[in-house]
Design an enzyme around this catalytic site. Sequence first.
Site, mmCIF file in Angstrom:
data_model
loop_
_atom_site.group_PDB
_atom_site.id
_atom_site.type_symbol
_atom_site.label_atom_id
_atom_site.label_comp_id
_atom_site.label_asym_id
_atom_site.label_seq_id
_atom_site.Cartn_x
_atom_site.Cartn_y
_atom_site.Cartn_z
ATOM 1 N N HIS A 1 -4.979 -5.098 0.576
ATOM 2 C CA HIS A 1 -5.336 -4.231 1.702
ATOM 3 C C HIS A 1 -5.375 -2.759 1.268
ATOM 4 C CE1 HIS A 1 -4.823 -7.981 3.785
ATOM 5 N NE2 HIS A 1 -3.570 -8.049 3.367
ATOM 6 N N HIS B 1 0.914 -9.465 -2.037
ATOM 7 C CA HIS B 1 0.785 -9.493 -0.588
ATOM 8 C C HIS B 1 2.112 -9.859 0.056
ATOM 9 C CE1 HIS B 1 -3.712 -9.501 0.048
ATOM 10 N NE2 HIS B 1 -3.648 -9.717 -1.256
ATOM 11 N N GLU C 1 2.267 -14.237 -2.151
ATOM 12 C CA GLU C 1 2.770 -13.889 -0.823
ATOM 13 C C GLU C 1 4.289 -13.787 -0.960
ATOM 14 O OE1 GLU C 1 1.156 -12.986 1.742
ATOM 15 O OE2 GLU C 1 -0.760 -14.039 1.883
ATOM 16 N N GLU D 1 2.185 -3.974 5.703
ATOM 17 C CA GLU D 1 2.030 -4.757 4.481
ATOM 18 C C GLU D 1 1.359 -3.950 3.383
ATOM 19 O OE1 GLU D 1 -0.336 -8.579 2.595
ATOM 20 O OE2 GLU D 1 -0.645 -8.071 4.710
#
Length: 227
Positions: free
Chosen positions: A18, A111, A187, A56
Site C-alpha cells: 500500500h 503486509h 501477512e 497498515e
Amino acid sequence: MASSVAREPVTVVLDPGHNGGNARRPDVINAPVPAGRGETKPCNTTGTATDRGYAEHAFNWDVAQRVGSLLEAQGVRVVYTRADDTGVGPCVNERAAIGNRAGAAAVVSIHADGATSAGARGFHVAYSAPPLNAAQGAPSVELAEAVRSGLLAGDFPLSNYLGSDGLAPRDDLAGLNLSERPAVLVECGNMRNAAEAATMSSVDGRARYATAIASGVVAFLREHAGF
C-alpha cells in the site's frame, strides 16, 4: 597473504504494501492493471488499520525499513518498491516489475491483515501457486518456508484462519503472479486482533517482526543465493 575475491552483492527487494497517499487518489488506485493468469486487479488499495487507527501502510513501511537496515548491515543490496509512506502506488504490477528488473534473489512483500472474524490471529506467508515460472516453484516455496521459520523463531503465532501451517498458496495476488524472481507476501498478523494490534503499534513489536523476517531472508540467501 591470502587473497580474497569480492563477492557480487545479493539483491533483495522489499515491498511495503500500500502507500500513505492512496486514499486521496481513488482514480489511480482503482484503475485496472494486469494481475497475471489473464486477470486484472485494481492498481492498489488503501490497506487496513487497527481499531485505534494505526494504518497498515505505516506498519508495512516501518517494518520494511527495519528489515532493510538489518539486511544492509550484512552486506545485502536492498531495493524498495516505494520511496516513502506519503505517495500513491506504485501499482501491483509495477511492484512485481521492480523485483524483476533488479534481478532480486528474493522479493518480500510486507503486509498485515484486517480479518474481522472472532479470534482470528497469526501470520501466514503466501506464494504463487500453481507456479507460472520456475522461480515461482521451489524457490518461492523455500523462501516462504524460510520466512515462516524466522517468524516462528521470533515467537509469532501461525495463522489460525488462513493458510495451512503458516503457508498460503495463492493464485490471485498480482505481485506474486507477475514475479520472475522468488517472491512471497507476508501477512504479519491481524490488525483487528487486539493483542496483535498492540504488538504492531509498538516500536518493539515492529523491531521484533523485522528481526524475524530478516533472519528468514538471510537463511534463504545462504542456502540458495551463495550468500
